[in-house]
Motif scaffolding. Sequence first.
Motif, mmCIF file in Angstrom:
data_model
loop_
_atom_site.group_PDB
_atom_site.id
_atom_site.type_symbol
_atom_site.label_atom_id
_atom_site.label_comp_id
_atom_site.label_asym_id
_atom_site.label_seq_id
_atom_site.Cartn_x
_atom_site.Cartn_y
_atom_site.Cartn_z
ATOM 1 N N LEU A 277 4.624 -6.447 -7.067
ATOM 2 C CA LEU A 277 5.354 -7.143 -5.774
ATOM 3 C C LEU A 277 4.536 -8.718 -5.679
ATOM 4 O O LEU A 277 5.015 -9.526 -5.432
ATOM 5 C CB LEU A 277 5.011 -6.370 -4.553
ATOM 6 N N ALA A 278 3.286 -8.537 -5.813
ATOM 7 C CA ALA A 278 2.410 -9.765 -5.771
ATOM 8 C C ALA A 278 2.793 -10.692 -6.489
ATOM 9 O O ALA A 278 2.734 -12.025 -6.203
ATOM 10 C CB ALA A 278 0.817 -9.386 -5.828
ATOM 11 N N GLN A 279 3.156 -10.497 -7.780
ATOM 12 C CA GLN A 279 3.596 -11.515 -8.843
ATOM 13 C C GLN A 279 4.863 -11.977 -8.796
ATOM 14 O O GLN A 279 5.115 -13.201 -8.995
ATOM 15 C CB GLN A 279 3.003 -11.051 -10.284
ATOM 16 N N ASN A 280 5.812 -11.437 -8.290
ATOM 17 C CA ASN A 280 7.240 -11.693 -8.089
ATOM 18 C C ASN A 280 7.574 -12.006 -6.769
ATOM 19 O O ASN A 280 8.706 -12.906 -6.752
ATOM 20 C CB ASN A 280 7.896 -10.697 -8.898
ATOM 21 N N GLY B 150 0.917 -1.053 -0.057
ATOM 22 C CA GLY B 150 0.175 0.023 -0.181
ATOM 23 C C GLY B 150 0.789 1.400 -0.039
ATOM 24 O O GLY B 150 0.255 2.391 0.171
ATOM 25 N N LEU B 151 2.221 1.296 -0.293
ATOM 26 C CA LEU B 151 3.023 2.203 0.123
ATOM 27 C C LEU B 151 2.485 3.593 -0.959
ATOM 28 O O LEU B 151 2.666 4.638 -0.681
ATOM 29 C CB LEU B 151 4.550 2.067 -0.180
ATOM 30 N N PHE B 152 2.297 3.040 -2.247
ATOM 31 C CA PHE B 152 1.986 4.132 -3.228
ATOM 32 C C PHE B 152 0.402 4.165 -3.506
ATOM 33 O O PHE B 152 -0.040 4.956 -4.452
ATOM 34 C CB PHE B 152 2.608 3.537 -4.713
ATOM 35 N N ASN B 153 -0.378 3.823 -2.446
ATOM 36 C CA ASN B 153 -1.692 4.111 -2.541
ATOM 37 C C ASN B 153 -2.054 5.681 -2.847
ATOM 38 O O ASN B 153 -1.462 6.457 -2.271
ATOM 39 C CB ASN B 153 -2.414 3.768 -1.409
ATOM 40 N N GLY B 154 -3.032 5.712 -3.708
ATOM 41 C CA GLY B 154 -3.328 7.278 -4.178
ATOM 42 C C GLY B 154 -2.451 7.767 -5.279
ATOM 43 O O GLY B 154 -2.786 8.914 -5.784
ATOM 44 N N MET B 155 -1.265 6.989 -5.781
ATOM 45 C CA MET B 155 -0.364 7.687 -6.593
ATOM 46 C C MET B 155 -0.539 7.153 -8.015
ATOM 47 O O MET B 155 -1.164 5.887 -8.192
ATOM 48 C CB MET B 155 0.793 7.382 -6.021
ATOM 49 N N PRO B 156 -0.019 7.848 -9.065
ATOM 50 C CA PRO B 156 0.077 7.147 -10.417
ATOM 51 C C PRO B 156 0.809 5.710 -10.282
ATOM 52 O O PRO B 156 1.875 5.774 -9.729
ATOM 53 C CB PRO B 156 0.742 8.316 -11.104
ATOM 54 N N GLY B 157 0.358 4.687 -10.901
ATOM 55 C CA GLY B 157 1.230 3.565 -10.861
ATOM 56 C C GLY B 157 0.916 2.705 -9.579
ATOM 57 O O GLY B 157 1.511 1.573 -9.534
ATOM 58 N N ALA B 158 0.047 3.041 -8.690
ATOM 59 C CA ALA B 158 -0.061 2.401 -7.402
ATOM 60 C C ALA B 158 -0.406 0.656 -7.833
ATOM 61 O O ALA B 158 0.080 -0.128 -7.031
ATOM 62 C CB ALA B 158 -1.401 3.021 -6.488
ATOM 63 N N ARG B 159 -1.345 0.495 -8.581
ATOM 64 C CA ARG B 159 -1.734 -0.812 -8.903
ATOM 65 C C ARG B 159 -0.728 -1.648 -9.498
ATOM 66 O O ARG B 159 -0.367 -2.725 -9.294
ATOM 67 C CB ARG B 159 -3.038 -0.622 -9.914
ATOM 68 N N GLN B 160 0.066 -0.807 -10.324
ATOM 69 C CA GLN B 160 1.199 -1.548 -11.049
ATOM 70 C C GLN B 160 2.091 -1.784 -9.946
ATOM 71 O O GLN B 160 2.925 -3.251 -9.940
ATOM 72 C CB GLN B 160 1.854 -0.450 -11.863
ATOM 73 N N TRP B 161 2.464 -1.359 -8.986
ATOM 74 C CA TRP B 161 3.300 -1.323 -8.119
ATOM 75 C C TRP B 161 2.860 -2.816 -7.145
ATOM 76 O O TRP B 161 3.662 -3.584 -6.863
ATOM 77 C CB TRP B 161 3.482 -0.242 -6.680
ATOM 78 N N MET C 227 13.848 -15.376 -5.589
ATOM 79 C CA MET C 227 13.748 -13.881 -5.474
ATOM 80 C C MET C 227 14.775 -13.145 -4.601
ATOM 81 O O MET C 227 14.641 -13.500 -3.475
ATOM 82 C CB MET C 227 12.251 -13.506 -5.526
ATOM 83 N N GLY C 228 15.340 -12.188 -5.104
ATOM 84 C CA GLY C 228 16.326 -11.364 -4.002
ATOM 85 C C GLY C 228 15.835 -10.011 -3.977
ATOM 86 O O GLY C 228 14.700 -9.441 -4.487
ATOM 87 N N ALA C 229 16.467 -9.262 -3.279
ATOM 88 C CA ALA C 229 16.168 -7.793 -2.794
ATOM 89 C C ALA C 229 16.264 -6.928 -4.081
ATOM 90 O O ALA C 229 15.463 -5.937 -3.911
ATOM 91 C CB ALA C 229 17.236 -7.342 -1.684
ATOM 92 N N GLU C 230 16.630 -7.316 -5.239
ATOM 93 C CA GLU C 230 16.642 -6.493 -6.480
ATOM 94 C C GLU C 230 15.097 -6.284 -6.898
ATOM 95 O O GLU C 230 14.760 -5.570 -7.499
ATOM 96 C CB GLU C 230 17.462 -7.227 -7.597
ATOM 97 N N LEU C 231 14.311 -7.072 -6.150
ATOM 98 C CA LEU C 231 12.788 -6.950 -6.586
ATOM 99 C C LEU C 231 12.119 -5.513 -6.262
ATOM 100 O O LEU C 231 11.680 -5.098 -7.134
ATOM 101 C CB LEU C 231 12.078 -8.014 -5.589
ATOM 102 N N LEU C 232 12.649 -5.142 -5.169
ATOM 103 C CA LEU C 232 12.259 -3.518 -4.686
ATOM 104 C C LEU C 232 12.780 -2.714 -5.672
ATOM 105 O O LEU C 232 11.977 -1.538 -6.144
ATOM 106 C CB LEU C 232 12.683 -3.496 -3.215
ATOM 107 N N ALA C 233 14.025 -2.694 -6.207
ATOM 108 C CA ALA C 233 14.627 -1.763 -7.070
ATOM 109 C C ALA C 233 14.031 -1.784 -8.240
ATOM 110 O O ALA C 233 13.595 -0.829 -9.066
ATOM 111 C CB ALA C 233 16.431 -1.908 -7.292
ATOM 112 N N ASP C 234 13.753 -3.116 -8.778
ATOM 113 C CA ASP C 234 13.090 -3.302 -10.021
ATOM 114 C C ASP C 234 11.613 -2.530 -10.208
ATOM 115 O O ASP C 234 11.100 -1.967 -10.837
ATOM 116 C CB ASP C 234 12.966 -4.718 -10.497
ATOM 117 N N ALA C 235 11.004 -2.999 -8.978
ATOM 118 C CA ALA C 235 9.439 -2.377 -8.813
ATOM 119 C C ALA C 235 9.643 -0.990 -8.916
ATOM 120 O O ALA C 235 8.672 -0.267 -9.491
ATOM 121 C CB ALA C 235 9.020 -2.995 -7.763
#
Length: 324
Positions: free
Chosen positions: A296-299, A281-292, A305-313
């Motif tokens: 995360l949910a899919q990967n 929910g970090l980007f709730n209300g922002m453009p791209g919130a659903r994409q974020w 899976m490593g910490a690069e997940l957050l950088a990629d997201a």
Amino acid sequence: MKRTFSVAPMLDWTDRHYRYFARLISRQALLYTEMVTTGAIIHGKGDYLGFNEEEHPVALQLGGSNPADLAHCAKLAEQRGYDEVNLNVGCPSDRVQNGRFGACLMAEPQLVADCVKAMQDVVSIPVTVKTRIGIDEQDSYEFLTRFIDTVASAGCDIFTIHARKAWLQGLSPKENREIPELIYDRAYQVKRDFAHLNISVNGGITTLEQCEAHLQHLDGVMVGREAYQNPYMMAEVDQRLYGDDRPVLSRAEVVEQMIPYLERHISNGGRANHVTRHMLGLFNGMPGARQWRRYLAQNAHLPGMGAELLADALASMPEAAREA
């Protein structure tokens, strides 16, 4: 320790990963563990008291009704470094009632007082109580004040009041968070009648404007689901409620500071989704919130899976969201 703003104990949600994440957003908020039963601590095989040093100030919420067991667990909590021990007198679930703790304890104020005194006798950190305004048909102001007065006479001077009564029969725990009427005036009146006590209110609070309004009457506010589902609502807590003039971290800066934490968790045998599920929910209300959320949910659950997940997201987000 100021209790101006706190994040409610929430089962399955406010674990140590969420609390580390929340602490990056607010340096001042008081954070609570999920409710942990005395039986789990005393007889369980896992470590139910672990937390990150960065989480301070952090409180342990206990579920139980045996004074000796609660005292034992409170002492362990103090030894482990917790800043507060809180007794749950608000949870309405059948499982909790069957264990004779939670909201049903409102009907036994002297037992709650005995539990508080037993804990206070063995620790120097604050022992506090989180309660409802009533249970079932016992929902008068007199019932609430009799409970508060009895427990306060045992030495408890810090209460958080969930401003809904609990229906112990007929409503689920989820329904008990939504259906009973919110009566904030009950908490306000308790503060007027017990001015020497520290009184916070919980229930239905979703904005800092609402927090500021409640703080005109009370010592503190406790926010639950909103602080979890929309965690960035806490971004200005320090500045607006505590007078802290340190700059607010952007959402992107929060993500960047979570990457080393996620790396440590994975290197210790954990999985990425243990941490990232709390960040949806970090980007709730922002453009791209659903994409974020989708990324995360899919990967996050994928093996290896490593910490690069957050950088990629984060890199996949629109620039406007990264800068906000």
